[in-house]
Design an enzyme around this catalytic site. Sequence first.
Site, mmCIF file in Angstrom:
data_model
loop_
_atom_site.group_PDB
_atom_site.id
_atom_site.type_symbol
_atom_site.label_atom_id
_atom_site.label_comp_id
_atom_site.label_asym_id
_atom_site.label_seq_id
_atom_site.Cartn_x
_atom_site.Cartn_y
_atom_site.Cartn_z
ATOM 1 N N HIS A 1 -36.088 84.297 5.208
ATOM 2 C CA HIS A 1 -34.889 83.805 4.989
ATOM 3 C C HIS A 1 -34.412 85.058 5.074
ATOM 4 O O HIS A 1 -34.498 85.829 5.101
ATOM 5 C CB HIS A 1 -34.660 82.563 3.630
ATOM 6 C CG HIS A 1 -34.901 83.911 2.302
ATOM 7 N ND1 HIS A 1 -34.475 85.007 2.047
ATOM 8 C CD2 HIS A 1 -35.969 83.284 1.487
ATOM 9 C CE1 HIS A 1 -35.307 84.848 0.952
ATOM 10 N NE2 HIS A 1 -36.369 84.441 1.072
ATOM 11 N N HIS B 1 -34.873 88.190 3.308
ATOM 12 C CA HIS B 1 -36.089 89.176 3.462
ATOM 13 C C HIS B 1 -34.992 90.058 4.499
ATOM 14 O O HIS B 1 -35.561 91.077 4.485
ATOM 15 C CB HIS B 1 -37.101 88.348 4.077
ATOM 16 C CG HIS B 1 -37.642 87.322 3.740
ATOM 17 N ND1 HIS B 1 -37.590 86.038 3.852
ATOM 18 C CD2 HIS B 1 -38.563 87.978 2.237
ATOM 19 C CE1 HIS B 1 -38.543 86.081 2.624
ATOM 20 N NE2 HIS B 1 -39.021 86.943 2.250
ATOM 21 N N CYS C 1 -45.711 80.997 -14.448
ATOM 22 C CA CYS C 1 -44.263 80.424 -13.647
ATOM 23 C C CYS C 1 -44.565 80.667 -12.239
ATOM 24 O O CYS C 1 -45.640 82.165 -11.861
ATOM 25 C CB CYS C 1 -43.170 81.201 -13.566
ATOM 26 S SG CYS C 1 -42.176 80.390 -12.111
ATOM 27 N N CYS D 1 -42.743 82.861 -9.610
ATOM 28 C CA CYS D 1 -43.477 84.281 -9.568
ATOM 29 C C CYS D 1 -44.574 84.903 -9.835
ATOM 30 O O CYS D 1 -44.398 86.435 -10.199
ATOM 31 C CB CYS D 1 -42.098 84.741 -10.896
ATOM 32 S SG CYS D 1 -40.746 84.506 -11.468
ATOM 33 N N CYS E 1 -38.181 78.730 -16.173
ATOM 34 C CA CYS E 1 -37.954 79.923 -15.432
ATOM 35 C C CYS E 1 -36.781 80.326 -14.937
ATOM 36 O O CYS E 1 -36.512 79.587 -13.796
ATOM 37 C CB CYS E 1 -38.717 80.847 -14.333
ATOM 38 S SG CYS E 1 -38.618 82.008 -13.492
ATOM 39 N N HIS F 1 -36.490 80.451 -11.284
ATOM 40 C CA HIS F 1 -37.208 78.812 -10.569
ATOM 41 C C HIS F 1 -36.552 78.225 -11.162
ATOM 42 O O HIS F 1 -37.742 77.065 -11.777
ATOM 43 C CB HIS F 1 -38.747 79.043 -10.174
ATOM 44 C CG HIS F 1 -39.201 80.706 -9.670
ATOM 45 N ND1 HIS F 1 -39.524 81.431 -10.436
ATOM 46 C CD2 HIS F 1 -39.211 80.233 -7.928
ATOM 47 C CE1 HIS F 1 -39.849 82.402 -8.641
ATOM 48 N NE2 HIS F 1 -39.939 81.482 -7.850
ATOM 49 N N LYS G 1 -27.009 79.626 -4.366
ATOM 50 C CA LYS G 1 -28.347 79.967 -4.160
ATOM 51 C C LYS G 1 -28.647 78.903 -3.044
ATOM 52 O O LYS G 1 -29.270 78.378 -2.797
ATOM 53 C CB LYS G 1 -28.773 79.830 -5.416
ATOM 54 C CG LYS G 1 -30.287 80.982 -6.092
ATOM 55 C CD LYS G 1 -31.250 80.315 -6.542
ATOM 56 C CE LYS G 1 -32.919 80.944 -6.444
ATOM 57 N NZ LYS G 1 -33.104 80.706 -7.486
ATOM 58 N N LYS H 1 -34.264 75.218 -0.593
ATOM 59 C CA LYS H 1 -34.509 73.853 0.506
ATOM 60 C C LYS H 1 -33.739 72.842 -0.353
ATOM 61 O O LYS H 1 -33.856 71.765 0.567
ATOM 62 C CB LYS H 1 -35.681 73.632 0.353
ATOM 63 C CG LYS H 1 -36.918 74.576 0.913
ATOM 64 C CD LYS H 1 -37.895 74.346 1.854
ATOM 65 C CE LYS H 1 -38.223 75.602 2.884
ATOM 66 N NZ LYS H 1 -39.924 76.175 2.690
#
Length: 482
Positions: free
Chosen positions: A20, A23, A128, A131, A145, A148, A303, A306
């Site tokens: 994404h 990266h 998690c 992570c 988390c 997440h 953020k 999906k």
Amino acid sequence: MKEKKFFISSSIPYVNAEPHLGHAQEFIEADIIARYRRLMDDTVFFLSGTDDNAQKNVQAAESAGIPVADYVNKHAKEFIDLEKRLNISNDYFIQTSVDPRHRDGAQKLWRACKPEDIYKKSYKGMYCLGCEEFKTEADLVNGECPEHPGKKLEEVEEENYFFKLSNYQSKLKNLVESDELQIIPQTRKNEVLSFINSGLEDFSISRSVARTKGWGIPVPDDETQTMYVWFDALSNYITALGYSDDGADYEKFWKESNERVHVIGKGISRFHTIYWPAMLLSTGVRLPSKVFVHGYITVGGQKMSKTIGNVIDPNVVIDEYGADAFRYYMARHISPFDDGDFTMEKFKEVYNANLANGLGNLSARIMKMAQDNLDEPVKVDNYGYTFQDGYIDESLSEYKINMAMEYIWSKIGDLDREITEKRPFSLLKESPETAKEIIVNLVLNLYRVGCMLQPFLPETADLIINATRINKKPENLFPRKD
Ligand SMILES: [Zn+2]
């Protein structure tokens, strides 16, 4: 100047999803620094790769219904392809499940740890999977988390190996405080220091083979345990250089290098500034010298997720606008340190304003005047290849990539103004010599802009430099988008 040996790495992403924007941002930032250091005549090793051995890759492969190895290879290829499309100049790409030197090197690193730093104990905690980390109460926000949200933590109880991080608390504190291990920017350094000061707890460095389903690197001399993916992943920075058999690159770019820089996102700062240095301290292997921590990219202030459906595939942007336009946005309009925002609207707006109507138009105007009025190409100095620009040097040595870009665009603005003020085209009839002088000067300065752009927009820089060499207007550098 004495030749410097410079090592730089991007982090190695999990391959449980497509690449994404975040990266792409990291690859581009690391690439700009790597290209810049090469222009400065450093000998550079730029490393990139994928983290194949995570448990969540196993889970993703299972739900996709394909063998784990096939799954990770397929996704690793997407990262390799994206790097190619972005003109990332990495010298090596390590895939941690494929490179045999990685498995050997990770096991060698485990064995090299002081025996008193590794012990086995039974442990119960909240894990998690996102992570790949056990979480404590202090890490959680509303029981979730923060990296997440909405994902359930898994309660895990098993016997694992632990690393005695508490042995290294004061050493790590000194290293970070003194900048012997420099953390950029200062805000991240402060966070790491306050985490160290809050007291370091030992961390688990293995998982049961039952839980990892045999995927990953076996713990040496204990077939019931697989190496914790972070122990395995972090070691990639030296295994890729040939740590397992003391290879030449390991000697040159780690043991004897002048700088060893990791470029990472803020979510994994703890692993790179605390766990990894502690592991190295235990083994006696040299530490990285710098960790450059970038922020995250939001899309329209949110953020990327999906569930929201706002994930932008970098490939789609490159398809329409080209790699350099994408690199331009990431380098100038995303902060290297704080979170940055991306929307297609904003992208198109700055593309038209600063590339199509800005750099592209300026290059075409100057080179058209030169092509029509100069008998031969302007003789250029050697400016770009010695790269003597103090401001860019200073900005990039502090990883302020956007400041360097602002500076280059101020030079582009200066050139635009010079054309408007001196109007060389209107002088051509009355005083052709003066007009030519102005044009020659414009070409020289355009050439310099091209040189300065080399680390940032390599293809465009080459086209501009080449246009000044052959005295020809470059065609369609950045076509306008409506
Ligand atoms: Zn998490």
